[in-house]
Design an enzyme around this catalytic site. Structure first.
Site, mmCIF file in Angstrom:
data_model
loop_
_atom_site.group_PDB
_atom_site.id
_atom_site.type_symbol
_atom_site.label_atom_id
_atom_site.label_comp_id
_atom_site.label_asym_id
_atom_site.label_seq_id
_atom_site.Cartn_x
_atom_site.Cartn_y
_atom_site.Cartn_z
ATOM 1 N N GLY A 159 0.831 -1.189 0.000
ATOM 2 C CA GLY A 159 0.000 0.000 0.000
ATOM 3 C C GLY A 159 0.871 1.246 0.000
ATOM 4 N NE ARG A 160 -2.820 6.751 1.058
ATOM 5 C CZ ARG A 160 -3.973 6.361 1.578
ATOM 6 N NH1 ARG A 160 -3.978 5.477 2.562
ATOM 7 N NH2 ARG A 160 -5.120 6.823 1.124
ATOM 8 N NE ARG A 181 -6.140 -6.478 0.490
ATOM 9 C CZ ARG A 181 -7.067 -5.632 0.934
ATOM 10 N NH1 ARG A 181 -8.195 -6.101 1.450
ATOM 11 N NH2 ARG A 181 -6.870 -4.333 0.851
ATOM 12 C CB THR A 241 7.412 -0.132 10.696
ATOM 13 O OG1 THR A 241 7.217 -0.361 9.292
ATOM 14 C CG2 THR A 241 8.904 -0.105 10.995
ATOM 15 N NE ARG A 243 -1.818 -1.047 14.810
ATOM 16 C CZ ARG A 243 -1.445 0.179 14.489
ATOM 17 N NH1 ARG A 243 -0.168 0.413 14.169
ATOM 18 N NH2 ARG A 243 -2.322 1.181 14.484
ATOM 19 C CD GLU A 272 3.109 -1.195 20.634
ATOM 20 O OE1 GLU A 272 2.801 0.002 20.555
ATOM 21 O OE2 GLU A 272 3.409 -1.893 19.645
ATOM 22 C CG HIS A 290 3.980 2.045 18.104
ATOM 23 N ND1 HIS A 290 2.925 1.209 18.294
ATOM 24 C CD2 HIS A 290 3.769 2.626 16.893
ATOM 25 C CE1 HIS A 290 2.087 1.277 17.268
ATOM 26 N NE2 HIS A 290 2.589 2.136 16.395
#
Length: 328
Positions: A159-160, A181, A241, A243, A272, A290
């Site tokens: 994605g981005r 995907r 980076t 989840r 976390e 994080h």
């Protein structure tokens, strides 16, 4: 008489310019202590507010949404990820959910590259030696890392953020591979000289570095399972980076301890803020608290997105960053 401003409750401390503007526009209740709200405080917040502005530290589950007052009509999340919010339950109650996409892309991609470099070149290990006063001079075979130029980078989630990582990695001379995907457009694939793998297993077995950049959804929970992690080559590095729950953290810690992979760079963790104790003892693991979006610019941009979503909703329009269950 001026119309009543909607009651907006913010669960954590936000940058000063963001909080000031929110106070100007809404009847805003701030969390000046920045202490995470406990369950009781969250229940009281959703019962009193017209809109709530939570963060990743707030678990907005179905039971909490069921306890919300009839006034609550918007959950304007401060952050792009919404895995801590039961979007389907909110949708059923007629409560809109929004997020802040796009504004943290470059910062997260920067940190991803920083972790790739830190693990590959053993930067943190070296810094720790110097700071401990243990550096006794240069030697030809000490503290050798691995070159990133020419290495194969496998990106999970194009994605981005995945594309931003790919652009940076390409500038470092890395070969770009990805699992997604569906393939990216021909134009993007050509720009990045990227190779698409429909099979994640096939890609994992061939890469030098793996970067996790996909959203956390039920479909991606433990996407890098114990079985899949064992497919990695012994010299492979894993960077996450996105989840923590996307990787089986216990299995990753076991592989690092056994020397079955070369290293890991983690900015997020499965439970976390708790971290697997075995990870904390591994010199080949670079662990960060994080920091993906932790720049002044990103956090202000995120706040401005929240304000736009709140103001648009207040004016009776569809918020631009609304999240609906079918998107997840």
């Amino acid at each position: 008489m001026a119309p009543r401003k909607p009651k907006v409750i913010v669960t954590r401390r936000l940058p000063d310019p963001v909080e000031t503007r929110m106070r100007e526009l809404f009847d805003t209740e701030l969390n000046l202590d920045d202490a995470p709200l406990d369950r009781e405080a969250l229940i009281k917040a959703v019962q009193r507010a017209d809109a709530i502005v939570p963060t990743i530290t707030d678990h907005i589950d179905a039971d909490l949404i069921a306890a919300a007052g009839d006034k609550l009509k918007l959950i304007a999340n401060f952050g792009a990820g919404v895995d801590h919010i039961d979007v389907a339950a909110a949708n059923e109650r007629g409560i809109a959910v929004t997020n802040t996409p796009g504004v943290l892309t470059e910062d997260t991609a920067d940190l991803t590259m920083a972790l790739i470099m830190a693990v590959s070149r053993r930067i943190v290990e070296g810094a720790n030696v110097v700071q401990a006063g243990e550096f006794t001079g240069w030697t030809p075979t000490w503290m050798m890392g691995r070159r990133v130029n020419g290495k194969r980078l496998g990106i999970i989630g194009m994605g981005r953020i995945g594309q931003a990582v790919a652009r940076r990695a390409k500038a470092f001379g890395m070969q770009i591979h990805y699992h997604n995907r569906k393939p990216v457009s021909h134009v993007i694939a050509e720009e990045l000289e990227a190779t698409y793998w429909e099979s994640l297993d096939q890609m994992l077995a061939r890469m030098d570095i793996i970067s996790v950049n996909c959203p956390h959804t039920p479909a991606t929970y433990h996407l890098l399972s114990a079985r899949r992690l064992k497919l990695l080559q012994p010299h492979a590095v894993v960077v996450n980076t996105a989840r923590g729950g996307i990787i089986d953290e216990a299995a990753l810690a076991d592989l690092l301890a056994a020397g079955a992979i070369a290293g890991a760079g983690l900015d997020v963790f499965e439970f976390e803020p708790a971290i697997n104790p075995k990870l904390l003892t591994q010199p080949n693991a670079v662990l960060l608290p994080h920091l993906g979006s932790a720049t002044v610019e990103a956090r202000i941009d995120m706040g401005e997105k929240v304000i736009i979503n709140l103001k648009t909703w207040m004016d009776g329009h569809r918020p631009p960053d609304r999240v609906i269950p079918s998107m997840l």
